[in-house]
Design a protein around this motif. Structure first.
Motif, PDB file in Angstrom:
ATOM      1  N   GLU A 126       0.808  -1.214   0.000  1.00 10.50           N
ATOM      2  CA  GLU A 126       0.000   0.000   0.000  1.00 10.50           C
ATOM      3  C   GLU A 126       0.844   1.268   0.000  1.00 10.50           C
ATOM      4  O   GLU A 126       0.341   2.360  -0.297  1.00 10.50           O
ATOM      5  CB  GLU A 126      -0.929  -0.010   1.220  1.00 10.50           C
ATOM      6  CG  GLU A 126      -0.278   0.317   2.558  1.00 10.50           C
ATOM      7  CD  GLU A 126       0.590  -0.806   3.142  1.00 10.50           C
ATOM      8  OE1 GLU A 126       1.255  -0.572   4.169  1.00 10.50           O
ATOM      9  OE2 GLU A 126       0.604  -1.928   2.576  1.00 10.50           O
ATOM     10  N   LYS A 127       2.125   1.148   0.304  1.00 12.40           N
ATOM     11  CA  LYS A 127       3.001   2.317   0.397  1.00 12.40           C
ATOM     12  C   LYS A 127       3.764   2.594  -0.894  1.00 12.40           C
ATOM     13  O   LYS A 127       4.331   3.674  -1.062  1.00 12.40           O
ATOM     14  CB  LYS A 127       3.999   2.143   1.546  1.00 12.40           C
ATOM     15  CG  LYS A 127       3.332   2.035   2.915  1.00 12.40           C
ATOM     16  CD  LYS A 127       4.360   2.002   4.019  1.00 12.40           C
ATOM     17  CE  LYS A 127       3.673   1.894   5.379  1.00 12.40           C
ATOM     18  NZ  LYS A 127       2.752   3.040   5.651  1.00 12.40           N
ATOM     19  N   VAL A 128       3.806   1.624  -1.805  1.00 13.77           N
ATOM     20  CA  VAL A 128       4.692   1.720  -2.968  1.00 13.77           C
ATOM     21  C   VAL A 128       3.908   2.083  -4.221  1.00 13.77           C
ATOM     22  O   VAL A 128       3.050   1.314  -4.676  1.00 13.77           O
ATOM     23  CB  VAL A 128       5.462   0.408  -3.179  1.00 13.77           C
ATOM     24  CG1 VAL A 128       6.467   0.584  -4.308  1.00 13.77           C
ATOM     25  CG2 VAL A 128       6.174  -0.019  -1.897  1.00 13.77           C
ATOM     26  N   LEU A 129       4.210   3.244  -4.789  1.00 14.81           N
ATOM     27  CA  LEU A 129       3.536   3.691  -6.002  1.00 14.81           C
ATOM     28  C   LEU A 129       4.074   2.967  -7.235  1.00 14.81           C
ATOM     29  O   LEU A 129       3.310   2.478  -8.064  1.00 14.81           O
ATOM     30  CB  LEU A 129       3.713   5.208  -6.162  1.00 14.81           C
ATOM     31  CG  LEU A 129       3.108   6.068  -5.052  1.00 14.81           C
ATOM     32  CD1 LEU A 129       3.555   7.518  -5.200  1.00 14.81           C
ATOM     33  CD2 LEU A 129       1.591   5.965  -5.076  1.00 14.81           C
ATOM     34  N   THR A 130       5.371   2.927  -7.372  1.00 11.50           N
ATOM     35  CA  THR A 130       6.044   2.171  -8.437  1.00 11.50           C
ATOM     36  C   THR A 130       7.363   1.663  -7.880  1.00 11.50           C
ATOM     37  O   THR A 130       7.864   2.163  -6.875  1.00 11.50           O
ATOM     38  CB  THR A 130       6.350   3.037  -9.684  1.00 11.50           C
ATOM     39  OG1 THR A 130       7.359   4.005  -9.353  1.00 11.50           O
ATOM     40  CG2 THR A 130       5.102   3.728 -10.214  1.00 11.50           C
ATOM     41  N   CYS A 131       7.927   0.682  -8.584  1.00 11.21           N
ATOM     42  CA  CYS A 131       9.229   0.144  -8.173  1.00 11.21           C
ATOM     43  C   CYS A 131      10.105  -0.057  -9.397  1.00 11.21           C
ATOM     44  O   CYS A 131       9.662  -0.624 -10.407  1.00 11.21           O
ATOM     45  CB  CYS A 131       9.045  -1.182  -7.438  1.00 11.21           C
ATOM     46  SG  CYS A 131      10.603  -1.992  -6.977  1.00 11.21           S
ATOM     47  N   LEU A 243       6.231  -2.386 -12.191  1.00 11.94           N
ATOM     48  CA  LEU A 243       7.677  -2.618 -12.100  1.00 11.94           C
ATOM     49  C   LEU A 243       8.389  -2.195 -13.381  1.00 11.94           C
ATOM     50  O   LEU A 243       7.932  -2.492 -14.484  1.00 11.94           O
ATOM     51  CB  LEU A 243       7.981  -4.103 -11.887  1.00 11.94           C
ATOM     52  CG  LEU A 243       7.517  -4.815 -10.624  1.00 11.94           C
ATOM     53  CD1 LEU A 243       8.081  -6.224 -10.608  1.00 11.94           C
ATOM     54  CD2 LEU A 243       7.939  -4.055  -9.402  1.00 11.94           C
ATOM     55  N   LEU A 244       9.523  -1.547 -13.187  1.00 15.99           N
ATOM     56  CA  LEU A 244      10.492  -1.347 -14.251  1.00 15.99           C
ATOM     57  C   LEU A 244      11.741  -2.102 -13.849  1.00 15.99           C
ATOM     58  O   LEU A 244      12.287  -1.864 -12.772  1.00 15.99           O
ATOM     59  CB  LEU A 244      10.816   0.146 -14.427  1.00 15.99           C
ATOM     60  CG  LEU A 244      11.960   0.469 -15.399  1.00 15.99           C
ATOM     61  CD1 LEU A 244      11.612   0.055 -16.824  1.00 15.99           C
ATOM     62  CD2 LEU A 244      12.314   1.964 -15.326  1.00 15.99           C
ATOM     63  N   VAL A 245      12.174  -3.032 -14.682  1.00 14.48           N
ATOM     64  CA  VAL A 245      13.382  -3.797 -14.376  1.00 14.48           C
ATOM     65  C   VAL A 245      14.430  -3.519 -15.444  1.00 14.48           C
ATOM     66  O   VAL A 245      14.165  -3.592 -16.641  1.00 14.48           O
ATOM     67  CB  VAL A 245      13.103  -5.309 -14.245  1.00 14.48           C
ATOM     68  CG1 VAL A 245      12.227  -5.574 -13.038  1.00 14.48           C
ATOM     69  CG2 VAL A 245      12.441  -5.883 -15.484  1.00 14.48           C
ATOM     70  N   GLU A 299       6.315   8.893 -15.545  1.00 13.54           N
ATOM     71  CA  GLU A 299       5.320   9.712 -16.231  1.00 13.54           C
ATOM     72  C   GLU A 299       4.205   8.854 -16.813  1.00 13.54           C
ATOM     73  O   GLU A 299       3.017   9.199 -16.727  1.00 13.54           O
ATOM     74  CB  GLU A 299       5.994  10.522 -17.340  1.00 13.54           C
ATOM     75  CG  GLU A 299       5.079  11.544 -18.008  1.00 13.54           C
ATOM     76  CD  GLU A 299       4.569  12.607 -17.033  1.00 13.54           C
ATOM     77  OE1 GLU A 299       3.441  13.110 -17.260  1.00 13.54           O
ATOM     78  OE2 GLU A 299       5.290  12.942 -16.070  1.00 13.54           O
ATOM     79  N   GLU A 300       4.565   7.711 -17.368  1.00 11.82           N
ATOM     80  CA  GLU A 300       3.563   6.795 -17.929  1.00 11.82           C
ATOM     81  C   GLU A 300       2.616   6.302 -16.852  1.00 11.82           C
ATOM     82  O   GLU A 300       1.389   6.273 -17.048  1.00 11.82           O
ATOM     83  CB  GLU A 300       4.272   5.600 -18.565  1.00 11.82           C
ATOM     84  CG  GLU A 300       3.339   4.505 -19.057  1.00 11.82           C
ATOM     85  CD  GLU A 300       4.104   3.253 -19.464  1.00 11.82           C
ATOM     86  OE1 GLU A 300       3.581   2.145 -19.229  1.00 11.82           O
ATOM     87  OE2 GLU A 300       5.221   3.394 -20.015  1.00 11.82           O
ATOM     88  N   LYS A 301       3.150   5.918 -15.705  1.00 14.69           N
ATOM     89  CA  LYS A 301       2.284   5.401 -14.645  1.00 14.69           C
ATOM     90  C   LYS A 301       1.446   6.503 -14.017  1.00 14.69           C
ATOM     91  O   LYS A 301       0.328   6.258 -13.579  1.00 14.69           O
ATOM     92  CB  LYS A 301       3.127   4.694 -13.579  1.00 14.69           C
ATOM     93  CG  LYS A 301       3.826   3.444 -14.107  1.00 14.69           C
ATOM     94  CD  LYS A 301       2.826   2.516 -14.790  1.00 14.69           C
ATOM     95  CE  LYS A 301       3.503   1.347 -15.486  1.00 14.69           C
ATOM     96  NZ  LYS A 301       2.529   0.499 -16.222  1.00 14.69           N
ATOM     97  N   LYS A 302       1.980   7.709 -14.003  1.00 16.60           N
ATOM     98  CA  LYS A 302       1.198   8.844 -13.499  1.00 16.60           C
ATOM     99  C   LYS A 302       0.044   9.139 -14.437  1.00 16.60           C
ATOM    100  O   LYS A 302      -1.084   9.375 -14.010  1.00 16.60           O
ATOM    101  CB  LYS A 302       2.103  10.065 -13.365  1.00 16.60           C
ATOM    102  CG  LYS A 302       1.416  11.289 -12.788  1.00 16.60           C
ATOM    103  CD  LYS A 302       2.406  12.425 -12.620  1.00 16.60           C
ATOM    104  CE  LYS A 302       1.738  13.655 -12.023  1.00 16.60           C
ATOM    105  NZ  LYS A 302       2.707  14.780 -11.843  1.00 16.60           N
ATOM    106  N   THR A 303       0.329   9.100 -15.741  1.00 12.69           N
ATOM    107  CA  THR A 303      -0.704   9.379 -16.744  1.00 12.69           C
ATOM    108  C   THR A 303      -1.828   8.377 -16.687  1.00 12.69           C
ATOM    109  O   THR A 303      -3.004   8.707 -16.822  1.00 12.69           O
ATOM    110  CB  THR A 303      -0.088   9.388 -18.163  1.00 12.69           C
ATOM    111  OG1 THR A 303       0.949  10.372 -18.213  1.00 12.69           O
ATOM    112  CG2 THR A 303      -1.128   9.679 -19.214  1.00 12.69           C
ATOM    113  N   LYS A 304      -1.466   7.111 -16.446  1.00  9.81           N
ATOM    114  CA  LYS A 304      -2.464   6.054 -16.416  1.00  9.81           C
ATOM    115  C   LYS A 304      -3.153   5.941 -15.057  1.00  9.81           C
ATOM    116  O   LYS A 304      -3.962   5.054 -14.829  1.00  9.81           O
ATOM    117  CB  LYS A 304      -1.812   4.711 -16.785  1.00  9.81           C
ATOM    118  CG  LYS A 304      -1.368   4.649 -18.241  1.00  9.81           C
ATOM    119  CD  LYS A 304      -0.842   3.276 -18.602  1.00  9.81           C
ATOM    120  CE  LYS A 304      -0.468   3.225 -20.092  1.00  9.81           C
ATOM    121  NZ  LYS A 304       0.037   1.893 -20.497  1.00  9.81           N
ATOM    122  N   GLY A 305      -2.772   6.840 -14.157  1.00  9.88           N
ATOM    123  CA  GLY A 305      -3.472   6.910 -12.875  1.00  9.88           C
ATOM    124  C   GLY A 305      -2.917   6.069 -11.808  1.00  9.88           C
ATOM    125  O   GLY A 305      -3.496   5.955 -10.754  1.00  9.88           O
TER     126      GLY A 305
END
Length: 305
Positions: A126-131, A243-245, A299-305
């Motif tokens: 619940e604390k992690v927006l993206t990794c 996730l971005l790896v 930016e992509e994940k922000k755009t997609k909400g």
């Protein structure tokens, strides 16, 4: 260049996370969204020197030293190594972010820091927006799939886990040789210029402290024991965090494993690529590539909400 010059405008704090543990923390920027940067072995927050200042133009950036590393606390390891488990190390970072006023944040990790990121997603989704994780697969998978090439090139994985104080005595005997050998042999020849002497000297300073070598040994001992217990229990869980790896296309991990497929087994939203002409130390060898990929991903994940 002085070390402080790499992080101009950043404030340094020692943050108490409980049980007499303090985490060395740098804070910069003023964005509403926060990014937590976690380093790998055998280094410190300094691996983000060519990345953090740019991120701080848009985000609040927090870079820490993991427990046992850098200038953070280095407690004596417990008999079951639990005080160096990734669960405890992840909780350290959650406590840091809570102290700084962030209940949700992005996480970015390389090597050991990425393993803390993995556990942080499992324990605190619940604390992690993206990794964003660099040059790893899950610890359990890598131990289970170890072959001769991996054991040879990642020999330190199997040396550090020996009982106290065998690795401490030998790996701490010549800190300068160990740091130069470990860092420069894992980077591509072209990237070795990205490790200026003042940076190497800072890593040598930390590794010259016997408490650091012990803390690092405990980190690895935990990974081969209590962390595997935790990871085995959580293996059926599907990570929902985007996730971005990234991995070094010329590094050991990328040459042995299909990193993207490896993470797609455990997460529902995974993207990534191998960084060309890059070895293990991705953020230091190719900081501009990492920056571009990370900013685009965020930016992509922000755009997609």
């Amino acid at each position: 260049m002085a070390i402080a010059d790499y992080f101009q405008g950043f404030e340094r704090k020692m943050i108490d996370v409980g049980e007499n543990i303090q985490i060395n923390t740098l804070i910069g920027g003023s964005g509403e969204e926060a990014i937590l940067l976690l380093h790998g072995h055998p280094e410190s927050y300094l691996i983000w020197r060519d990345i953090a200042p740019t991120l701080a133009q848009k985000y609040t950036v927090i870079a820490t030293d993991l427990r046992g590393y850098g200038d953070s606390s280095k407690p004596k390891g417990l008999s079951d190594h639990s005080n160096y488990s990734k669960r405890v190390m992840a909780q350290d970072q959650v406590s840091v972010m809570q102290t700084l006023g962030f209940s949700k944040f992005h996480i970015v990790g390389h090597d050991r820091g990425a393993r803390v990121c993995h556990r942080l997603m499992l324990d605190h989704p619940e604390k992690v927006l993206t990794c964003t994780m660099m040059d790893i697969l899950p610890t359990l998978d890598m131990y289970e799939q170890t072959n001769c090439e991996f054991a040879t090139k990642y020999w330190h994985w199997f040396f550090y886990i020996q009982a106290y104080d065998f690795p401490e005595r030998f790996l701490g005997a010549d800190p300068e040789y160990f740091i130069r050998n470990n860092l420069l042999k894992k980077a591509t020849p072209e990237a070795q210029k990205n490790f200026p002497e003042e940076v190497l000297q800072e890593y040598i300073r930390h590794y010259s402290d016997p408490a650091t070598v012990h803390g690092i040994s405990e980190d690895y001992r935990a990974s081969a024991s209590i962390d595997l217990e935790h990871d085995t229990r959580d293996r059926p869980f599907t990570i929902q965090t985007p996730l971005l790896v990234l991995w070094g296309a010329n590094g050991v991990v990328g040459n042995i494993w299909n990193v993207l497929e490896g993470w797609q087994k455990y997460a529902s939203d995974v993207q990534g690529f191998g960084v060309k002409e890059c070895g293990h130390f991705v953020p230091e060898e190719k900081p501009q590539v990492v920056l571009e990929a990370l900013l685009q991903f965020l930016e992509e994940k922000k755009t997609k909400g």
